[in-house]
Scaffold this motif. Structure first.
Motif, PDB file in Angstrom:
ATOM      1  N   GLY A   9       0.959  -0.958   0.149  1.00 47.35           N
ATOM      2  CA  GLY A   9       0.378  -0.146   0.411  1.00 47.35           C
ATOM      3  C   GLY A   9       0.752   1.766   0.140  1.00 47.35           C
ATOM      4  O   GLY A   9       2.239   1.362   0.506  1.00 47.35           O
ATOM      5  N   SER A  40      -8.386   3.348  -3.208  1.00 46.94           N
ATOM      6  CA  SER A  40      -9.295   3.547  -2.662  1.00 46.94           C
ATOM      7  C   SER A  40      -9.120   5.156  -1.530  1.00 46.94           C
ATOM      8  O   SER A  40      -7.681   5.099  -1.473  1.00 46.94           O
ATOM      9  N   GLU A  41      -9.835   4.776  -0.577  1.00 45.85           N
ATOM     10  CA  GLU A  41      -9.812   6.021   0.056  1.00 45.85           C
ATOM     11  C   GLU A  41      -8.927   5.234   1.764  1.00 45.85           C
ATOM     12  O   GLU A  41      -8.947   4.397   1.855  1.00 45.85           O
ATOM     13  N   ALA A  42      -8.382   6.155   1.573  1.00 41.69           N
ATOM     14  CA  ALA A  42      -7.934   6.337   3.343  1.00 41.69           C
ATOM     15  C   ALA A  42      -8.551   5.769   4.368  1.00 41.69           C
ATOM     16  O   ALA A  42      -9.998   6.318   4.505  1.00 41.69           O
ATOM     17  N   VAL A  43      -8.635   4.702   4.312  1.00 43.03           N
ATOM     18  CA  VAL A  43      -9.288   4.153   5.669  1.00 43.03           C
ATOM     19  C   VAL A  43      -8.875   4.418   7.612  1.00 43.03           C
ATOM     20  O   VAL A  43      -7.616   3.853   7.086  1.00 43.03           O
ATOM     21  N   PHE A  45      -8.004   6.977   8.361  1.00 46.28           N
ATOM     22  CA  PHE A  45      -7.573   8.637   7.736  1.00 46.28           C
ATOM     23  C   PHE A  45      -8.136   9.325   7.344  1.00 46.28           C
ATOM     24  O   PHE A  45      -8.718   8.986   6.110  1.00 46.28           O
ATOM     25  N   PHE A  50      -5.163   5.806  -1.471  1.00 44.61           N
ATOM     26  CA  PHE A  50      -3.748   4.609  -1.802  1.00 44.61           C
ATOM     27  C   PHE A  50      -4.482   3.778  -3.286  1.00 44.61           C
ATOM     28  O   PHE A  50      -5.041   4.445  -3.589  1.00 44.61           O
ATOM     29  N   ASN A  52      -3.818   0.250  -3.533  1.00 43.76           N
ATOM     30  CA  ASN A  52      -3.011  -1.397  -3.100  1.00 43.76           C
ATOM     31  C   ASN A  52      -3.616  -2.208  -4.003  1.00 43.76           C
ATOM     32  O   ASN A  52      -4.193  -2.391  -5.145  1.00 43.76           O
ATOM     33  N   LYS A  85       0.269   5.634  13.677  1.00 46.49           N
ATOM     34  CA  LYS A  85      -0.174   4.496  12.760  1.00 46.49           C
ATOM     35  C   LYS A  85      -1.041   5.044  11.591  1.00 46.49           C
ATOM     36  O   LYS A  85      -0.996   4.110  10.329  1.00 46.49           O
ATOM     37  N   PHE A  86      -1.813   5.486  12.154  1.00 47.25           N
ATOM     38  CA  PHE A  86      -2.442   6.153  10.614  1.00 47.25           C
ATOM     39  C   PHE A  86      -2.554   7.070  10.512  1.00 47.25           C
ATOM     40  O   PHE A  86      -2.956   8.322  10.279  1.00 47.25           O
ATOM     41  N   ARG A  89       2.133   7.451   4.098  1.00 47.29           N
ATOM     42  CA  ARG A  89       2.830   6.351   3.657  1.00 47.29           C
ATOM     43  C   ARG A  89       3.417   6.389   2.173  1.00 47.29           C
ATOM     44  O   ARG A  89       2.878   6.023   1.445  1.00 47.29           O
ATOM     45  N   ASP A  92       4.240   0.184   2.378  1.00 47.76           N
ATOM     46  CA  ASP A  92       3.486  -0.325   3.378  1.00 47.76           C
ATOM     47  C   ASP A  92       4.063  -2.170   2.827  1.00 47.76           C
ATOM     48  O   ASP A  92       2.968  -2.280   1.911  1.00 47.76           O
ATOM     49  N   PHE A 119      -9.210  -3.162   1.118  1.00 53.26           N
ATOM     50  CA  PHE A 119      -8.301  -3.002   0.022  1.00 53.26           C
ATOM     51  C   PHE A 119      -6.989  -4.288   0.150  1.00 53.26           C
ATOM     52  O   PHE A 119      -6.205  -4.125  -0.618  1.00 53.26           O
TER      53      PHE A 119
HETATM   54  N1  PH2 Z   1      -6.980   2.481   1.821  1.00 56.59           N
HETATM   55  C1  PH2 Z   1      -6.204   2.289   2.533  1.00 56.59           C
HETATM   56  N2  PH2 Z   1      -6.826   2.692   3.366  1.00 56.59           N
HETATM   57  C2  PH2 Z   1      -5.402   2.745   4.828  1.00 56.59           C
HETATM   58  C3  PH2 Z   1      -3.887   2.059   4.318  1.00 56.59           C
HETATM   59  C4  PH2 Z   1      -4.160   1.583   3.105  1.00 56.59           C
HETATM   60  O1  PH2 Z   1      -3.077   0.070   2.487  1.00 56.59           O
HETATM   61  N3  PH2 Z   1      -4.783   1.565   2.020  1.00 56.59           N
HETATM   62  N4  PH2 Z   1      -3.290   1.443   4.996  1.00 56.59           N
HETATM   63  C5  PH2 Z   1      -2.673   1.925   6.417  1.00 56.59           C
HETATM   64  C6  PH2 Z   1      -2.530   1.737   7.388  1.00 56.59           C
HETATM   65  O2  PH2 Z   1      -1.700   0.299   7.439  1.00 56.59           O
HETATM   66  C7  PH2 Z   1      -4.571   2.735   7.121  1.00 56.59           C
HETATM   67  N5  PH2 Z   1      -5.331   3.174   5.907  1.00 56.59           N
END
Ligand code: PH2
Ligand code: ATP
Length: 168
Positions: A9, A40-43, A45, A50, A52, A85-86, A89, A92, A119
């Motif tokens: 990601g 995808s939309e960020a989950v 935060f 993103f 993925n 964490k959120f 990045r 990942d 995702f």
């Molecule tokens: N769409 C999406 N959202 C996230 C992602 C991610 O890989 N894709 N990873 C995260 C933290 O691991 C938090 N939120």
């Protein structure tokens, strides 16, 4: 030889960092199985979208060696150690599955995110549809068809793997 699946990601220059991950993992692991790429939309935060995907491979590396390798590839690609964490990045890389190994500390297998995040589960169901989740014995394609899809928005994108001049 173990069959492994890695979740990838990124939401900072994500097309570039997906390509970098592909190059680094091919160098380290050999032939890879690539899922489609999803936007995808960020989950969890507010942030940029993103990209993925999930990558499958066969390896003789031990679990700890593999997780160290993934962490090193993240650091080589601009991942800030100790970031929240959120948060946004560059890259990942999480080990989702190592054969059917189940363990929890310090390394969690199978990764809990498989069951919680579209995702992760959609691309995993693409590359390993008839493989079963080691904890509940259900195939990944069945888990994906049962998933509460409206809760997380993601969509497949046409991804160009071999050109730095493309943005997707
Ligand atoms: N769409 C999406 N959202 C996230 C992602 C991610 O890989 N894709 N990873 C995260 C933290 O691991 C938090 N939120
Ligand atoms: N299955 C796994 N795959 C990768 N790392 C794992 C796994 N299980 C435990 N870890 C360990 O957990 C550490 C933190 O990883 P984790 O993915 O939980 O957080 P993160 O990647 O820093 O942040 P985020 O959860 O926001 O992606 C890793 O550096 C690694 O040592």
């Amino acid at each position: 030889m173990a069959r492994i699946y890695i979740s990838v990601g990124s939401n900072i220059d994500p097309a570039h960092y997906l390509r970098q991950a592909n190059v680094a993992l091919t160098r380290a692991l050999g032939e890879l199985t690539l899922s489609p790429v999803y936007q995808s939309e960020a989950v969890g935060f507010e942030g940029e979208h993103f990209l993925n995907m999930v990558i499958g491979a066969d390896t003789d590396l031990a679990i700890e060696e593999l997780v160290s390798l993934l962490k090193q590839i993240e650091l080589d690609n601009g991942r800030k150690p100790g970031a929240k964490k959120f948060s946004a990045r560059t890259l990942d890389l999480d080990l989702l599955l190592y054969d059917d190994v189940v363990c929890s500390s310090p390394i969690e297998l199978p990764r809990a995110e498989i069951l919680h995040n579209a995702f992760v589960l959609w691309p995993l169901a693409d590359v390993a549809p008839t493989r079963c989740h080691p904890l509940n014995g259900t195939r990944f394609n069945a888990l994906w068809s049962q998933f509460d899809k409206p809760s997380q928005r993601l969509w497949p994108v046409d991804f160009v793997w071999d050109s730095e001049s493309q943005t997707q």
